[in-house]
Design an enzyme around this catalytic site. Sequence first.
Site, PDB file in Angstrom:
ATOM      1  N   ASP A  56       9.679   6.011   1.094  1.00  0.00           N
ATOM      2  CA  ASP A  56       8.339   5.485   1.321  1.00  0.00           C
ATOM      3  C   ASP A  56       7.935   5.623   2.797  1.00  0.00           C
ATOM      4  O   ASP A  56       8.784   5.617   3.688  1.00  0.00           O
ATOM      5  CB  ASP A  56       8.318   4.011   0.906  1.00  0.00           C
ATOM      6  CG  ASP A  56       6.934   3.409   0.895  1.00  0.00           C
ATOM      7  OD1 ASP A  56       6.028   4.023   0.306  1.00  0.00           O
ATOM      8  OD2 ASP A  56       6.754   2.316   1.465  1.00  0.00           O
ATOM      9  N   GLU A 110       7.228  10.508   0.853  1.00  0.00           N
ATOM     10  CA  GLU A 110       5.786  10.279   0.812  1.00  0.00           C
ATOM     11  C   GLU A 110       5.263  10.366   2.250  1.00  0.00           C
ATOM     12  O   GLU A 110       5.344   9.410   3.008  1.00  0.00           O
ATOM     13  CB  GLU A 110       5.465   8.912   0.197  1.00  0.00           C
ATOM     14  CG  GLU A 110       3.986   8.571   0.154  1.00  0.00           C
ATOM     15  CD  GLU A 110       3.596   7.469   1.124  1.00  0.00           C
ATOM     16  OE1 GLU A 110       2.414   7.417   1.523  1.00  0.00           O
ATOM     17  OE2 GLU A 110       4.469   6.659   1.495  1.00  0.00           O
TER      18      GLU A 110
END
Length: 567
Positions: free
Chosen positions: A303, A346
């Site tokens: 993330d 990401e």
Amino acid sequence: MVVAAFLAPSAAAVAQPFDWDNAIIYFVMTDRFANGDPENDHAYGRGLDLDGTPVHANSPARFRGGDLAGLIGKVRDGYFSELGVNALWMTSPLEQVRGWVGGAGGEYPAYAYHGYWPLDFTRVDSAFGTESDLRELVTVCHERGIRVLMDVVINHAGYNTLADMDELGFGRLHREDWRGWSPAPGGNWNDYHDLFIDYTDASAWSSWWGGDWMRANIAGYPPCGESDRTTCTSSLPDFRTESDDRVATPDFLRRKWRAEHRDLSPADSTPDIDYPKAAVREHITGWLAAWVLDIGIDGFRLDTVKNLDPVTMRLLKTRAAAALRAWKNDHPLESLDSSEFWMMGEVFDHGVYRSEYFDAGLDAVLNFDFQRDLARGAALDSIFSAYADAMRTDPSLRVVSYVSSHDTHLFDRDRLFDAATALMLVPGGVQIFYGDESARPAARPPASGPELTRSVMNWDGADDALLSHWQRLGQFRSRHPAIAMGAHEVLARQPYTFSRTYGIGEAMDRVVVVLGSAGRTNVNVSKVFGDNTILKDAYSGKTTFVSYGMVNVDAGPNGVVLLEEVR
């Protein structure tokens, strides 16, 4: 569940060795997917008043009951295999903050159902199940040839919620009557900060993570910075992963672990209670790699990569890769193959190009371009050709495309047939967002922004025709690495016809695809298949053979023809 006859094994369904470059990833938000154990729905008292009465029932950001048991059931039912899925990406199952914060600017109480507000990296959150459940999920996935990707957060911890402060004993509360509180008329759910919490007492806050662990706008902590690597993303406390300072395990975690080991005397210690001093990055990457070593997690989705330093990312990859090799060595019968640990990142707004993030341990990045290009109506061949050329020019470039995302928006629900066709035939890796295959509708107000994308899976209202479409395409893609990795050549413009070829000699994988056709269609396949070759249209299940370089096929109602050689 629709399982069409075309899904039955056939001579054309030749198993292909797994390759992460041909990943068909299903991204599931565990809490929103399937509830396999209603007993854990209010773990840690989330969503309950003091007397056990449910509260916050109208909040779109509450826990909804999905868990690992529910995922396991769907794996066993063959739901993912029928879609051709070979990798399951789940939101983090690790323990999250227990309480709520103000969501959408204070419009409603928001909980950590999504897995992005971590509290304890060494425990499974009880709302999702147990460590045994996580182990079982990996086992049942591996039995079906499905890899498991776990969402991980290294950049930040979860918020300091009232429940965590009270139950875990950190920070300072002005008042103890916070349970059952709701905003006064004209107020909002962020008012609790001023009403209940004293942020000025540095001594009290030292018993949380501590200023040597993180930045936060709290007394005794370094302030949030202005660069990508020092900012407090969404006001979340920022881990100082770039620091080389050796730090001890935070006090609140030591107290928590002691409480979870009540059979220990005060003089006893265990490895998960008395970790030696180390840099912040050493602690967190060690905790995460331990899950790989213990359970055999195949990869991580990382993330907020823009907010991380490359040293930490490389360390995570190195440790996790070593852990997976060790697990496979110790579990030869449970290991699928010798594939290395895989890490996808990401990097917000990244497209189809190689960046420095690939040198920091990432094997692939999520491709934000595809959703935008598809939404604006870009010609499929302009997308397919550009992606195929880019990845053939640089084999180290790996991107994973999607049509819907929990961080952006759901793709137009009226265009999901076309979206499925485009995604399942695009070069590179692909990610199916849960419910795109069933036309899961967006969440209802007061949900807003990304919260709209996170509705509960529509098991009772699935679009069976759409699901069948995704299954046909997914099964076809899963059999043919040429779709993801092959050379792309346009054979005709009307109807749009192209080939993908990959491999050498007898190992060559060849397919021809026709899109936008209607009724009986003559297709020139002479550049790909020789005369008398028997071909199967994987979409309709019908077979034909090549004569004078041509085949005659019936496109069916969706205008899709998927030609593969019958061996």
